[in-house]
Write a protein that holds these residues in place. Structure first.
Motif, PDB file in Angstrom:
ATOM      1  N   THR A   1       0.825  -1.224   0.000  1.00 30.25           N
ATOM      2  CA  THR A   1       0.000   0.000   0.000  1.00 30.25           C
ATOM      3  C   THR A   1       0.855   1.269   0.000  1.00 30.25           C
ATOM      4  O   THR A   1       0.362   2.345  -0.296  1.00 30.25           O
ATOM      5  CB  THR A   1      -0.925   0.043   1.234  1.00 30.25           C
ATOM      6  OG1 THR A   1      -0.130  -0.237   2.377  1.00 30.25           O
ATOM      7  CG2 THR A   1      -2.052  -0.954   1.117  1.00 30.25           C
TER       8      THR A   1
ATOM      9  N   GLY B   1      -4.735  -3.573 -13.717  1.00 34.92           N
ATOM     10  CA  GLY B   1      -6.040  -3.778 -13.068  1.00 34.92           C
ATOM     11  C   GLY B   1      -5.882  -4.584 -11.779  1.00 34.92           C
ATOM     12  O   GLY B   1      -6.510  -4.263 -10.757  1.00 34.92           O
ATOM     13  N   ARG B   2      -5.025  -5.616 -11.814  1.00 36.31           N
ATOM     14  CA  ARG B   2      -4.849  -6.440 -10.605  1.00 36.31           C
ATOM     15  C   ARG B   2      -4.063  -5.678  -9.527  1.00 36.31           C
ATOM     16  O   ARG B   2      -4.306  -5.840  -8.338  1.00 36.31           O
ATOM     17  CB  ARG B   2      -4.146  -7.759 -10.959  1.00 36.31           C
ATOM     18  CG  ARG B   2      -5.023  -8.711 -11.770  1.00 36.31           C
ATOM     19  CD  ARG B   2      -4.383 -10.079 -11.914  1.00 36.31           C
ATOM     20  NE  ARG B   2      -3.151 -10.058 -12.681  1.00 36.31           N
ATOM     21  CZ  ARG B   2      -3.058 -10.155 -14.004  1.00 36.31           C
ATOM     22  NH1 ARG B   2      -4.163 -10.271 -14.735  1.00 36.31           N
ATOM     23  NH2 ARG B   2      -1.897 -10.134 -14.615  1.00 36.31           N
TER      24      ARG B   2
ATOM     25  N   ALA C   1      -4.032  -2.410  -9.067  1.00 38.91           N
ATOM     26  CA  ALA C   1      -4.649  -1.134  -8.666  1.00 38.91           C
ATOM     27  C   ALA C   1      -5.206  -1.138  -7.244  1.00 38.91           C
ATOM     28  O   ALA C   1      -5.067  -0.160  -6.526  1.00 38.91           O
ATOM     29  CB  ALA C   1      -5.739  -0.754  -9.658  1.00 38.91           C
ATOM     30  N   ASP C   2      -5.797  -2.245  -6.847  1.00 35.14           N
ATOM     31  CA  ASP C   2      -6.405  -2.303  -5.507  1.00 35.14           C
ATOM     32  C   ASP C   2      -5.379  -2.455  -4.392  1.00 35.14           C
ATOM     33  O   ASP C   2      -5.726  -2.362  -3.219  1.00 35.14           O
ATOM     34  CB  ASP C   2      -7.340  -3.527  -5.411  1.00 35.14           C
ATOM     35  CG  ASP C   2      -8.641  -3.276  -6.141  1.00 35.14           C
ATOM     36  OD1 ASP C   2      -8.866  -2.120  -6.533  1.00 35.14           O
ATOM     37  OD2 ASP C   2      -9.394  -4.250  -6.324  1.00 35.14           O
ATOM     38  N   HIS C   3      -4.146  -2.767  -4.748  1.00 30.56           N
ATOM     39  CA  HIS C   3      -3.180  -3.174  -3.711  1.00 30.56           C
ATOM     40  C   HIS C   3      -2.022  -2.207  -3.499  1.00 30.56           C
ATOM     41  O   HIS C   3      -1.520  -2.106  -2.386  1.00 30.56           O
ATOM     42  CB  HIS C   3      -2.602  -4.554  -4.066  1.00 30.56           C
ATOM     43  CG  HIS C   3      -3.647  -5.619  -4.131  1.00 30.56           C
ATOM     44  ND1 HIS C   3      -4.097  -6.285  -3.014  1.00 30.56           N
ATOM     45  CD2 HIS C   3      -4.357  -6.096  -5.178  1.00 30.56           C
ATOM     46  CE1 HIS C   3      -5.039  -7.142  -3.374  1.00 30.56           C
ATOM     47  NE2 HIS C   3      -5.219  -7.048  -4.689  1.00 30.56           N
TER      48      HIS C   3
ATOM     49  N   THR D   1       0.641   3.603  -5.639  1.00 30.12           N
ATOM     50  CA  THR D   1       0.356   4.291  -6.895  1.00 30.12           C
ATOM     51  C   THR D   1       1.231   3.715  -7.996  1.00 30.12           C
ATOM     52  O   THR D   1       2.131   2.907  -7.731  1.00 30.12           O
ATOM     53  CB  THR D   1       0.535   5.820  -6.731  1.00 30.12           C
ATOM     54  OG1 THR D   1      -0.004   6.481  -7.877  1.00 30.12           O
ATOM     55  CG2 THR D   1       1.980   6.221  -6.536  1.00 30.12           C
TER      56      THR D   1
ATOM     57  N   LEU E   1       0.771 -10.628  -8.438  1.00 31.45           N
ATOM     58  CA  LEU E   1      -0.281  -9.786  -9.012  1.00 31.45           C
ATOM     59  C   LEU E   1      -0.053  -9.542 -10.519  1.00 31.45           C
ATOM     60  O   LEU E   1      -1.008  -9.476 -11.287  1.00 31.45           O
ATOM     61  CB  LEU E   1      -0.339  -8.441  -8.290  1.00 31.45           C
ATOM     62  CG  LEU E   1      -0.912  -8.498  -6.864  1.00 31.45           C
ATOM     63  CD1 LEU E   1      -0.548  -7.235  -6.079  1.00 31.45           C
ATOM     64  CD2 LEU E   1      -2.427  -8.691  -6.917  1.00 31.45           C
TER      65      LEU E   1
END
Ligand code: IPD
Ligand code: CA
Ligand code: CA
Length: 256
Positions: A148, A171-172, A174-176, A179, A254
């Motif tokens: 993060t 995409g994979r 992005a959530d983790h 930036t 990821l």
């Protein structure tokens, strides 16, 4: 002593190329398409000529592999691998992120690597087993251990199928991750990992000249560089993840 001569010559050649890039940037030069989304400028050729002239005068017995000229048959265990202008698309747009990359390999292992960013006069260099440096100051990868908090860089490919794989990986991620940035010079981005300015960089369609110097510089600063399968990255591997080591496995999971 010999290593010093290799390194000093690579630095001289990289600076000569950088000088040409700075001088030509605001001049008119020819731009052609090598292929779809793949540019070739007159400055690529001018910088290549300048580098080859210096290296071949000093080391006439060594092989030279450079992006814009077809490689002659191998005759030496030593080979200089050159990307005279890395970031041609940026350069042609006037976007101020590009570099020149020069590595000397022995039996396909990089011994010496130099990446020069001419607009900032930043010279990254490494010798195998001798650490990595920016303008003479030692480099060390970052100690960030949380995804993060991670800044991840990446690059596109000209090929649309590879781009789709990159988009899926973004995409994979992005959530983790903290930036992401698109670098624009595959030779420069691993040097930024080496400097601790970002935690990871990935590319799915590298050529040997993009990363021969940069991966040595990153590894000498403590980085891990593997293929997406997890094997140590070698010169002819198209896919590469370079990271600070701490985040390597979660990033690899990821991206692949
Ligand atoms: C390119 C740059 C770019 C990367 C491309 C490379 P070039 O090299 O390194 O960042 O995304 O894959 O081909 O053509 O400017 O030397
Ligand atoms: Ca390149
Ligand atoms: Ca190039």
């Amino acid at each position: 002593m010999t290593y010093d001569k290799f390194l000093q010559t690579a630095i001289e050649a990289a600076r000569a190329a950088g000088q040409i890039m700075r001088e030509q940037m605001h001049q008119t030069y020819r731009v052609q398409h090598k292929g779809p989304r793949d540019l070739l400028t007159e400055v690529d050729m001018m910088t290549e000529e300048a580098i080859v002239r210096i290296l071949s005068a000093r080391f006439p017995d060594h092989d030279i592999l450079t992006e814009e000229t077809e490689a002659p048959p191998r005759r030496s265990r030593y080979c200089w691998i050159i990307d005279p202008l890395d970031g041609t698309n940026n350069y042609a747009h006037g976007y101020p992120v590009f570099s020149t990359s020069i590595a000397l390999t022995l039996d396909d292992e990089s011994l010496v690597g130099v990446v020069y960013e001419p607009l900032r006069d930043w010279l990254f260099h490494a010798r195998r087993g001798g650490g990595a440096y920016l303008n003479g100051e030692p480099l060390q990868v970052s100690a960030v251990g949380q995804l993060t908090e991670a800044l991840i860089t990446l690059d596109w490919s000209c090929d649309l199928q590879t781009r789709a794989r990159v988009v899926a990986a973004i995409g994979r991620l992005a959530d983790h991750v903290g930036t992401m940035r698109v670098a624009g010079s595959a030779a420069l981005a691993p040097c930024y990992v080496a400097a601790g300015w970002c935690e990871g960089y990935f590319h799915l369609s590298l050529k040997p000249w993009d990363a021969a110097a940069a991966v040595l510089i990153a590894r000498e600063a403590g980085a891990t560089a593997t293929t997406l399968e997890g094997r140590l990255w070698q010169l002819d591997d198209p896919d590469c993840l370079v990271s600070n080591g701490l985040l390597h496995e979660p990033l690899r999971g990821l991206i692949r």
